[in-house]
Design a protein around this motif. Structure first.
Motif, mmCIF file in Angstrom:
data_model
loop_
_atom_site.group_PDB
_atom_site.id
_atom_site.type_symbol
_atom_site.label_atom_id
_atom_site.label_comp_id
_atom_site.label_asym_id
_atom_site.label_seq_id
_atom_site.Cartn_x
_atom_site.Cartn_y
_atom_site.Cartn_z
ATOM 1 N N SER A 119 0.826 -1.200 0.000
ATOM 2 C CA SER A 119 0.000 0.000 0.000
ATOM 3 C C SER A 119 0.864 1.256 0.000
ATOM 4 N N GLU A 120 0.218 2.381 -0.115
ATOM 5 C CA GLU A 120 0.917 3.662 -0.028
ATOM 6 C C GLU A 120 1.612 3.786 1.329
ATOM 7 N N PHE A 121 0.981 3.230 2.366
ATOM 8 C CA PHE A 121 1.528 3.283 3.718
ATOM 9 C C PHE A 121 2.902 2.620 3.806
ATOM 10 N N SER A 122 3.080 1.525 3.083
ATOM 11 C CA SER A 122 4.365 0.809 3.121
ATOM 12 C C SER A 122 5.413 1.470 2.231
ATOM 13 N N GLY A 123 4.975 2.406 1.391
ATOM 14 C CA GLY A 123 5.898 3.044 0.459
ATOM 15 C C GLY A 123 6.140 2.225 -0.798
ATOM 16 N N MET A 124 5.398 1.150 -0.968
ATOM 17 C CA MET A 124 5.598 0.249 -2.105
ATOM 18 C C MET A 124 4.302 0.046 -2.881
ATOM 19 N N GLU A 125 3.442 1.063 -2.915
ATOM 20 C CA GLU A 125 2.182 0.941 -3.633
ATOM 21 C C GLU A 125 2.456 0.549 -5.079
ATOM 22 N N GLY A 126 1.662 -0.401 -5.579
ATOM 23 C CA GLY A 126 1.872 -0.899 -6.939
ATOM 24 C C GLY A 126 2.689 -2.168 -6.981
ATOM 25 N N CYS A 127 3.079 -2.673 -5.811
ATOM 26 C CA CYS A 127 3.858 -3.914 -5.736
ATOM 27 C C CYS A 127 3.043 -5.024 -5.094
ATOM 28 N N ARG A 128 3.381 -6.225 -5.458
ATOM 29 C CA ARG A 128 2.797 -7.401 -4.826
ATOM 30 C C ARG A 128 3.925 -8.168 -4.139
ATOM 31 N N THR A 129 3.670 -8.582 -2.904
ATOM 32 C CA THR A 129 4.638 -9.364 -2.133
ATOM 33 C C THR A 129 4.096 -10.776 -1.960
ATOM 34 N N ARG A 130 4.983 -11.751 -2.128
ATOM 35 C CA ARG A 130 4.612 -13.152 -1.921
ATOM 36 C C ARG A 130 5.609 -13.787 -0.968
ATOM 37 N N LEU A 131 5.083 -14.446 0.056
ATOM 38 C CA LEU A 131 5.905 -15.254 0.949
ATOM 39 C C LEU A 131 5.674 -16.708 0.578
ATOM 40 N N THR A 132 6.757 -17.417 0.291
ATOM 41 C CA THR A 132 6.703 -18.849 0.036
ATOM 42 C C THR A 132 7.245 -19.527 1.276
ATOM 43 N N LEU A 133 6.393 -20.305 1.945
ATOM 44 C CA LEU A 133 6.742 -20.927 3.215
ATOM 45 C C LEU A 133 6.930 -22.422 3.012
ATOM 46 N N SER A 134 8.104 -22.910 3.357
ATOM 47 C CA SER A 134 8.353 -24.346 3.359
ATOM 48 C C SER A 134 9.001 -24.674 4.698
ATOM 49 N N ASP A 135 9.334 -25.907 4.926
ATOM 50 C CA ASP A 135 9.773 -26.373 6.241
ATOM 51 C C ASP A 135 10.499 -25.316 7.072
ATOM 52 N N ASN A 136 11.728 -25.022 6.769
ATOM 53 C CA ASN A 136 12.519 -24.095 7.574
ATOM 54 C C ASN A 136 13.001 -22.893 6.765
ATOM 55 N N VAL A 137 12.301 -22.599 5.664
ATOM 56 C CA VAL A 137 12.712 -21.520 4.775
ATOM 57 C C VAL A 137 11.510 -20.640 4.454
ATOM 58 N N VAL A 138 11.741 -19.331 4.475
ATOM 59 C CA VAL A 138 10.746 -18.367 4.001
ATOM 60 C C VAL A 138 11.406 -17.555 2.903
ATOM 61 N N ARG A 139 10.786 -17.552 1.742
ATOM 62 C CA ARG A 139 11.304 -16.792 0.605
ATOM 63 C C ARG A 139 10.312 -15.667 0.328
ATOM 64 N N MET A 140 10.807 -14.422 0.342
ATOM 65 C CA MET A 140 9.971 -13.270 0.067
ATOM 66 C C MET A 140 10.339 -12.714 -1.303
ATOM 67 N N THR A 141 9.335 -12.555 -2.165
ATOM 68 C CA THR A 141 9.566 -11.927 -3.459
ATOM 69 C C THR A 141 8.630 -10.731 -3.581
ATOM 70 N N ARG A 142 9.127 -9.690 -4.205
ATOM 71 C CA ARG A 142 8.342 -8.468 -4.395
ATOM 72 C C ARG A 142 8.552 -8.005 -5.834
#
Length: 139
Positions: free
Chosen positions: A44-67
């Motif tokens: 959102s505008e609040f995060s300063g990243m309006e126009g972006c989509r964030t995805r968290l991929t959660l597996s056993d002991n790993v979190v991958r964040m892509t934006r």
């Protein structure tokens, strides 16, 4: 795919004292494919990243964040795994900088049926700009 409400709390930690807290509540999607669970939400505008989509991929002991999206010049990816370093690039309004992330602690209790909590304590270094410790918590 399930609609969820996400509460994301980011904290910067200076000399082991939590400061500069940012809290965001937003709508997102939760789904599972194979052994991975995915959380996606629009920035959102609040995060300063309006126009972006964030995805968290959660597996056993790993979190991958892509934006990705119009607010970043290049897609950003960060991999969090306890005790491991991740090197990549981070896009800022002033250009792209090298980034190094060291994950100190990682807790992931999220499941596709009930949701849960992701809690990540990490050190981040943006070469030439800043270095510090942060904590990311989402429910």
């Amino acid at each position: 795919m399930k609609d969820v409400r996400l509460k994301i709390v980011g904290k910067h930690i200076y000399e082991d004292v939590e400061e500069d807290q940012l809290e965001l509540v937003t709508e997102g999607k939760l789904y599972q494919r194979g052994n991975n669970i995915y959380l996606t939400y629009d920035e959102s505008e609040f995060s300063g990243m309006e126009g972006c989509r964030t995805r968290l991929t959660l597996s056993d002991n790993v979190v991958r964040m892509t934006r990705h999206g119009s607010a970043v010049g290049i897609d950003t990816e960060i991999c969090f795994e306890k005790g491991k370093r991740y090197n990549g690039f981070y896009d800022t309004p002033y250009g792209t900088v090298e980034m190094e992330v060291l994950t100190n602690e990682l807790t992931n209790t999220v499941n596709a049926a009930d949701g849960g909590v992701v809690d990540i304590d990490y050190n981040i270094s943006l070469k030439g700009l800043t270095e510090g410790r942060s904590r990311l918590n989402s429910e």
